[in-house]
Each structure stands twice: as structure tokens, then as C-alpha cells.
Motif scaffolding. Sequence first.
Motif, mmCIF file in Angstrom:
data_model
loop_
_atom_site.group_PDB
_atom_site.id
_atom_site.type_symbol
_atom_site.label_atom_id
_atom_site.label_comp_id
_atom_site.label_asym_id
_atom_site.label_seq_id
_atom_site.Cartn_x
_atom_site.Cartn_y
_atom_site.Cartn_z
ATOM 1 N N LEU A 7 -16.587 -10.540 -3.112
ATOM 2 C CA LEU A 7 -17.057 -10.771 -4.256
ATOM 3 C C LEU A 7 -16.274 -11.446 -4.419
ATOM 4 O O LEU A 7 -16.820 -12.611 -5.166
ATOM 5 N N LEU A 8 -14.724 -11.427 -4.787
ATOM 6 C CA LEU A 8 -14.177 -12.211 -5.711
ATOM 7 C C LEU A 8 -13.942 -13.821 -4.627
ATOM 8 O O LEU A 8 -14.097 -14.266 -5.734
ATOM 9 N N GLY A 9 -13.994 -13.205 -3.291
ATOM 10 C CA GLY A 9 -13.484 -14.460 -2.979
ATOM 11 C C GLY A 9 -14.641 -15.548 -3.514
ATOM 12 O O GLY A 9 -14.665 -16.497 -2.539
ATOM 13 N N GLY A 10 -15.697 -14.890 -2.954
ATOM 14 C CA GLY A 10 -17.147 -15.762 -2.992
ATOM 15 C C GLY A 10 -17.641 -15.945 -4.228
ATOM 16 O O GLY A 10 -17.719 -17.425 -3.838
ATOM 17 N N LEU A 11 -16.996 -15.523 -5.499
ATOM 18 C CA LEU A 11 -17.404 -15.910 -6.440
ATOM 19 C C LEU A 11 -16.208 -17.197 -6.750
ATOM 20 O O LEU A 11 -16.630 -18.029 -7.166
ATOM 21 N N MET A 12 -14.524 -17.129 -6.851
ATOM 22 C CA MET A 12 -13.944 -17.630 -6.782
ATOM 23 C C MET A 12 -13.477 -19.165 -6.396
ATOM 24 O O MET A 12 -13.676 -19.792 -6.493
ATOM 25 N N ALA A 13 -14.512 -19.381 -4.566
ATOM 26 C CA ALA A 13 -15.025 -20.262 -4.013
ATOM 27 C C ALA A 13 -15.540 -21.056 -5.096
ATOM 28 O O ALA A 13 -15.420 -22.879 -4.827
ATOM 29 N N PHE A 14 -16.561 -21.213 -5.947
ATOM 30 C CA PHE A 14 -17.308 -21.865 -6.273
ATOM 31 C C PHE A 14 -16.966 -22.018 -7.944
ATOM 32 O O PHE A 14 -17.354 -22.852 -8.919
ATOM 33 N N ILE A 15 -15.556 -21.124 -8.294
ATOM 34 C CA ILE A 15 -15.340 -21.621 -9.342
ATOM 35 C C ILE A 15 -14.432 -22.651 -9.307
ATOM 36 O O ILE A 15 -13.643 -23.172 -10.075
ATOM 37 N N GLU A 16 -13.120 -22.652 -8.551
ATOM 38 C CA GLU A 16 -12.244 -23.814 -8.071
ATOM 39 C C GLU A 16 -12.646 -24.016 -6.616
ATOM 40 O O GLU A 16 -12.371 -23.407 -5.964
ATOM 41 N N PRO A 17 -13.953 -24.918 -6.646
ATOM 42 C CA PRO A 17 -14.644 -25.762 -4.870
ATOM 43 C C PRO A 17 -14.085 -26.460 -4.248
ATOM 44 O O PRO A 17 -14.505 -26.905 -2.919
ATOM 45 N N SER A 18 -12.669 -26.687 -4.704
ATOM 46 C CA SER A 18 -11.467 -27.278 -3.450
ATOM 47 C C SER A 18 -10.641 -27.319 -2.214
ATOM 48 O O SER A 18 -11.585 -28.008 -1.661
ATOM 49 N N GLY A 19 -11.613 -25.951 -1.954
ATOM 50 C CA GLY A 19 -11.407 -25.501 -1.058
ATOM 51 C C GLY A 19 -12.870 -25.485 0.002
ATOM 52 O O GLY A 19 -12.955 -24.836 1.866
ATOM 53 N N ILE A 20 -13.799 -25.717 -0.314
ATOM 54 C CA ILE A 20 -14.982 -25.562 0.277
ATOM 55 C C ILE A 20 -15.625 -27.139 0.331
ATOM 56 O O ILE A 20 -17.217 -26.986 0.760
ATOM 57 N N VAL A 21 -15.233 -28.067 -0.610
ATOM 58 C CA VAL A 21 -15.512 -29.630 0.067
ATOM 59 C C VAL A 21 -15.135 -29.961 0.802
ATOM 60 O O VAL A 21 -14.058 -29.573 1.028
ATOM 61 N N HIS A 22 -15.947 -31.025 1.635
ATOM 62 C CA HIS A 22 -15.553 -31.609 3.165
ATOM 63 C C HIS A 22 -16.446 -32.761 3.117
ATOM 64 O O HIS A 22 -16.762 -33.357 2.369
ATOM 65 N N GLU A 23 -15.521 -33.748 4.224
ATOM 66 C CA GLU A 23 -15.846 -35.282 4.135
ATOM 67 C C GLU A 23 -17.116 -35.002 4.976
ATOM 68 O O GLU A 23 -17.705 -36.034 5.278
ATOM 69 N N TYR A 24 -17.511 -33.770 5.525
ATOM 70 C CA TYR A 24 -18.559 -33.795 6.802
ATOM 71 C C TYR A 24 -19.665 -32.577 6.047
ATOM 72 O O TYR A 24 -19.324 -31.778 5.419
ATOM 73 N N TRP A 25 -21.137 -32.829 6.110
ATOM 74 C CA TRP A 25 -22.388 -32.665 5.368
ATOM 75 C C TRP A 25 -22.501 -30.741 6.288
ATOM 76 O O TRP A 25 -22.484 -29.755 5.198
ATOM 77 N N THR A 26 -21.766 -30.861 7.629
ATOM 78 C CA THR A 26 -21.592 -29.360 8.644
ATOM 79 C C THR A 26 -20.980 -28.318 7.432
ATOM 80 O O THR A 26 -21.635 -27.106 7.523
#
Length: 261
Positions: free
Chosen positions: A123-142
Motif C-alpha cells: 500500500l505504501l508503494g502504491g501510494l508513493m508512486a502517485f505522490i512522486e510519479p517520476s517512475g510511472i510516467v513514460h513516453e508511451y501510452w501503454t
Amino acid sequence: MNFLERFIEATAWTMEKPQAYGPFHLIFTFVGLAICVLLAYLLRHTGKKGNRIVLVSVGVFLMITEVYKQLFYFYHIGKGSYEWWIFPFQLCSVPMYLCVIAPFLKEGKVHDMMYKFMTTFNLLGGLMAFIEPSGIVHEYWTLTLHAFIWHMMLVFVGFYLIASGRGAKTLKDYRNGVYMFLVLAAIAFVINLIFWIPSEGTIKMFYVGPAISPLAVFKNIAETFGWYVNTPIYLLAVCLGAFIVFLPVYLYERRKAKKQP
């Protein structure tokens, strides 16, 4: 070019990386959280069979989408070379396995550790991804959608297990989550050692070494003092973060217990 490669290339739709706290990030985050809370509430009374269906469905979905991600990196980004840093055994990857395994285990220590881990560390990992989103944004939609949906699924699983009474409630529950985390971190370290040479030192499961951690602050510690100094500090920091996530539930359960006659 084989079928899989053609399929990957056909779905490699480029996009401009969503900005942190921009429209895409904020809309997906708040709508996703609202859906997670609603579904967790609606599923709060699931029995053993229903719980198995929920978790296995999530696990299978994560596995299918992870296969796509692995193929995407292999064929499109790596051009036929495997990208070891995406080996599927990071902190946020393990729910893919636990969601499928945990519901079929007999109730006991290991079963309990898995459930408590998913309601604290994952749950921590999931929430942190949206608090600091640099690791989940990419140059591809998929890839971007995969990362956003994946981490929101972790949030859903955490909320659902808490709402259904299967999550961490006591300090003992939290400790069981910590034990599971440490076991998984040890496995990740062994994986890093096994594939250290084939990956040319690029494999970084759980960021526990021997590769230098890419994470802010911890990277500086590892470069200055060595990965073996950074690793215990990092593990303690993650445990602290998981405790902060666990704390509201713990305080709520204590307050509820005091009100009972």
C-alpha cells in the motif's frame, strides 16, 4: 519480425510524458482513489471464496500486463536485448505473486505475513508512486497506463484487505508485514547476486545492492559510504514508511476497541 514483435510495435503509441501534478496525473489519481475506496467498501463483506476471486483476479491481471511490459521493453526499447532493471521482483511487483498464492494458503504464519505485507508495504508503494510519479510516467501510452493502473491496483488491494478485516490492525500484524518484507528483500538480494554478471551490474531488485541505488538521498549515501551502509538505512526507511501507512488503521482499531463494552 515475429507476431509478438509486430504486436508490440503496433501498440508503441508515443505520448508526451505527463507532468507531475498535471491534469493527467491528478485526474487519474483522484478518480482512481475514489474507485478504490468504493470497491473496497462494496467488497468489505467478501467471504473466503469471494476473497480468493478478488485477489486471484487482480494477480492474473497484473501477470498479463507484466508480460506485455516485459515484451515491450525486450522488443521495442531493448531491440532484442533484455532490460534487467525491469526484472519482475521489485517491491511493487511482488503482489503479482502474492495475490495468486496467499488465498490458497492455509491460515497460519506465512498466510498472515503475506496479507499484512500487502496492507502495509505494498500500500505504501502504491501510494508513493502517485505522490512522486517520476517512475510511472513514460513516453508511451501503454507503459504509462500500465504503471498508473498497476500501482492503483496495489492501492485497491490494500484498501480492500483493510476494509474486509484481513489487513494489519495490531503491532503484531505490522511486525508480520516487516518479516515478509525482509524475507522478500533477502530473496531480491540473492537475485541481484545471481544475475549480477549477466546483467552487467544493472539489476537492482528492491534497491538493496550491490548496485548503487537510483533513489534520491539513498543514491548519495550508497555512493559515499557504499551500498552495504545504504541498504540497512533504506530498509529501515521503508519500514518506517509502512508504519506511517499502518498507523491510522492501528489508531482507529484501538479507539474502536476502547469503545466496546
